[in-house]
Design a protein around this motif. Structure first.
Motif, PDB file in Angstrom:
ATOM      1  N   LEU A   1       0.735  -1.153  -0.088  1.00 14.01           N
ATOM      2  CA  LEU A   1       0.070   0.017   0.040  1.00 14.01           C
ATOM      3  C   LEU A   1       0.848   1.106  -0.052  1.00 14.01           C
ATOM      4  O   LEU A   1       0.604   2.148  -0.758  1.00 14.01           O
ATOM      5  N   TYR A   2       1.879   1.246   0.767  1.00 13.18           N
ATOM      6  CA  TYR A   2       2.937   2.418   0.730  1.00 13.18           C
ATOM      7  C   TYR A   2       3.557   2.559  -0.537  1.00 13.18           C
ATOM      8  O   TYR A   2       3.730   3.692  -0.992  1.00 13.18           O
ATOM      9  N   LYS A   3       4.040   1.512  -1.048  1.00 16.20           N
ATOM     10  CA  LYS A   3       4.798   1.705  -2.273  1.00 16.20           C
ATOM     11  C   LYS A   3       3.801   2.223  -3.238  1.00 16.20           C
ATOM     12  O   LYS A   3       4.267   3.022  -4.353  1.00 16.20           O
ATOM     13  N   ASP A   4       2.524   1.446  -3.431  1.00 10.12           N
ATOM     14  CA  ASP A   4       1.567   1.874  -4.505  1.00 10.12           C
ATOM     15  C   ASP A   4       1.451   3.493  -4.278  1.00 10.12           C
ATOM     16  O   ASP A   4       1.551   4.361  -5.350  1.00 10.12           O
ATOM     17  N   TRP A   5       1.433   4.124  -3.139  1.00  9.72           N
ATOM     18  CA  TRP A   5       1.095   5.263  -2.597  1.00  9.72           C
ATOM     19  C   TRP A   5       2.435   6.215  -3.116  1.00  9.72           C
ATOM     20  O   TRP A   5       2.199   7.320  -3.750  1.00  9.72           O
ATOM     21  N   GLN A   6       3.525   5.834  -2.690  1.00  5.30           N
ATOM     22  CA  GLN A   6       4.650   6.622  -3.291  1.00  5.30           C
ATOM     23  C   GLN A   6       4.936   6.496  -4.722  1.00  5.30           C
ATOM     24  O   GLN A   6       5.273   7.574  -5.021  1.00  5.30           O
ATOM     25  N   ALA A   7       4.531   5.662  -5.367  1.00  9.11           N
ATOM     26  CA  ALA A   7       4.572   5.666  -6.976  1.00  9.11           C
ATOM     27  C   ALA A   7       3.796   6.615  -7.312  1.00  9.11           C
ATOM     28  O   ALA A   7       4.113   7.218  -8.464  1.00  9.11           O
ATOM     29  N   GLN A   8       2.804   7.268  -6.600  1.00 13.51           N
ATOM     30  CA  GLN A   8       2.015   8.273  -7.404  1.00 13.51           C
ATOM     31  C   GLN A   8       2.506   9.699  -7.170  1.00 13.51           C
ATOM     32  O   GLN A   8       1.751  10.713  -7.423  1.00 13.51           O
TER      33      GLN A   8
ATOM     34  N   ASP B   1      -5.181   9.999   0.254  1.00  9.75           N
ATOM     35  CA  ASP B   1      -5.310   8.865  -0.606  1.00  9.75           C
ATOM     36  C   ASP B   1      -4.850   7.595   0.169  1.00  9.75           C
ATOM     37  O   ASP B   1      -5.396   6.640  -0.049  1.00  9.75           O
ATOM     38  N   LEU B   2      -3.570   7.792   0.785  1.00  6.20           N
ATOM     39  CA  LEU B   2      -3.052   6.551   1.441  1.00  6.20           C
ATOM     40  C   LEU B   2      -4.206   6.100   2.487  1.00  6.20           C
ATOM     41  O   LEU B   2      -4.365   5.000   2.588  1.00  6.20           O
ATOM     42  N   LYS B   3      -4.623   7.005   3.372  1.00  9.31           N
ATOM     43  CA  LYS B   3      -5.567   6.531   4.320  1.00  9.31           C
ATOM     44  C   LYS B   3      -6.800   5.755   3.739  1.00  9.31           C
ATOM     45  O   LYS B   3      -7.242   4.904   4.065  1.00  9.31           O
ATOM     46  N   ARG B   4      -7.230   6.373   2.531  1.00  9.04           N
ATOM     47  CA  ARG B   4      -8.558   5.852   1.986  1.00  9.04           C
ATOM     48  C   ARG B   4      -8.061   4.387   1.435  1.00  9.04           C
ATOM     49  O   ARG B   4      -8.886   3.222   1.548  1.00  9.04           O
TER      50      ARG B   4
ATOM     51  N   ARG C   1       4.366   9.500  17.477  1.00  6.88           N
ATOM     52  CA  ARG C   1       5.707   9.951  17.882  1.00  6.88           C
ATOM     53  C   ARG C   1       6.737   8.905  17.753  1.00  6.88           C
ATOM     54  O   ARG C   1       8.003   9.152  17.393  1.00  6.88           O
ATOM     55  N   GLU C   2       6.667   7.546  17.654  1.00  8.07           N
ATOM     56  CA  GLU C   2       7.315   6.796  17.486  1.00  8.07           C
ATOM     57  C   GLU C   2       7.462   5.997  16.314  1.00  8.07           C
ATOM     58  O   GLU C   2       8.187   5.345  16.016  1.00  8.07           O
ATOM     59  N   VAL C   3       6.637   6.742  15.247  1.00  6.51           N
ATOM     60  CA  VAL C   3       6.878   6.319  14.008  1.00  6.51           C
ATOM     61  C   VAL C   3       7.788   7.184  13.141  1.00  6.51           C
ATOM     62  O   VAL C   3       7.895   8.526  13.272  1.00  6.51           O
ATOM     63  N   THR C   4       8.804   6.547  12.459  1.00  4.71           N
ATOM     64  CA  THR C   4       9.756   7.147  11.820  1.00  4.71           C
ATOM     65  C   THR C   4       9.661   7.404  10.515  1.00  4.71           C
ATOM     66  O   THR C   4      10.185   8.088   9.806  1.00  4.71           O
ATOM     67  N   ASP C   5       8.678   6.951   9.633  1.00  6.89           N
ATOM     68  CA  ASP C   5       8.472   6.988   8.135  1.00  6.89           C
ATOM     69  C   ASP C   5       7.158   6.875   7.833  1.00  6.89           C
ATOM     70  O   ASP C   5       6.190   6.184   8.490  1.00  6.89           O
ATOM     71  N   MET C   6       6.827   6.840   6.468  1.00  2.44           N
ATOM     72  CA  MET C   6       5.290   6.792   6.084  1.00  2.44           C
ATOM     73  C   MET C   6       4.907   5.231   5.869  1.00  2.44           C
ATOM     74  O   MET C   6       3.992   4.722   6.154  1.00  2.44           O
ATOM     75  N   GLU C   7       5.933   4.569   5.610  1.00  4.87           N
ATOM     76  CA  GLU C   7       5.745   3.023   5.710  1.00  4.87           C
ATOM     77  C   GLU C   7       5.220   2.599   6.932  1.00  4.87           C
ATOM     78  O   GLU C   7       4.307   1.716   7.147  1.00  4.87           O
TER      79      GLU C   7
END
Length: 211
Positions: A68-75, A199-202, A157-163
């Motif tokens: 899901l993350y990679k598909d979003w990132q590609a857009q 879009d990523l959330k949806r 706060r403990e999350v370091t990136d969008m993935e």
């Protein structure tokens, strides 16, 4: 923590295979079926079971979230300069894997609490059930999480990136059936805290809904 996460993600399958009536009059399952059954409220356990059976474990959850993350990132038009490539859950091992798994377990427990149905009595039942099963460490961990203030921003706060943010939101959605305004409000606030793109959330929500 990886074992606990796998148990939480595997409990629904066992629950469906064994059937609710067979377990009537006793707490559902061992660590995952019992503890999460109490966390969710038994009325939601079957719906939860269908979703997690379709996922099939921590590695699969990580793989779905990463796609899901990679598909979003590609857009996206461009990636931030100097951004380190995120690693999916399945690529981690040792302390890094335990740290990521712990965050996802915490996210699932927090989401399961979001409708406000877990009180001191329920906490005691969960701790007693796990202790009886010889899961004292898990009992203490879960009780500690249940005692925390429900704060999606503390998780974020403990999350370091969008993935990783995708994993946290995905796991949180898996843990509940969104049928209460407090659950919807919690998830929306978590998404804001994680700074999830709309879009990523949806897309995450559509993936979980399709399970």
């Amino acid at each position: 923590m990886k074992q606990i996460l796998d148990q939480l993600l595997g409990s629904g399958k066992g629950w469906l295979e064994q059937g609710g009536e067979q377990r009537k009059g006793q707490v559902q399952g061992a660590l995952a079926g019992g503890a999460l059954g109490l966390l969710l409220g038994n009325k939601k356990m079957r719906k939860y079971g269908g979703k997690v059976a379709a996922v099939g474990g921590a590695a699969a959850l990580g793989g779905l979230a990463y796609k899901l993350y990679k598909d979003w990132q590609a857009q996206q038009q461009s990636a931030p300069a100097g951004q380190v490539s995120p690693q999916p859950l399945s690529a981690l091992e040792g302390p890094a894997l335990d740290q990521r798994a712990e965050l996802l377990v915490r996210a699932m427990i927090a989401a399961a609490r979001a409708d406000g149905h877990i009180d001191e009595h329920e906490r005691g039942k969960i701790a007693a059930h796990l202790t009886e099963l010889g899961q004292g460490d898990a009992a203490r961990f879960i009780d500690r999480e249940l005692a925390r203030p429900l704060d999606p921003h503390a998780l974020a706060r403990e999350v370091t990136d969008m993935e990783q943010a995708t994993e946290v939101y995905f796991a949180s959605l898996l843990a509940i059936e969104v049928d209460h305004f407090m659950e919807r409000g919690y998830l929306d606030e978590l998404a804001r805290a994680l700074q999830l793109d709309g879009d990523l959330k949806r897309n995450i929500e559509a993936q979980v809904a399709a399970l």
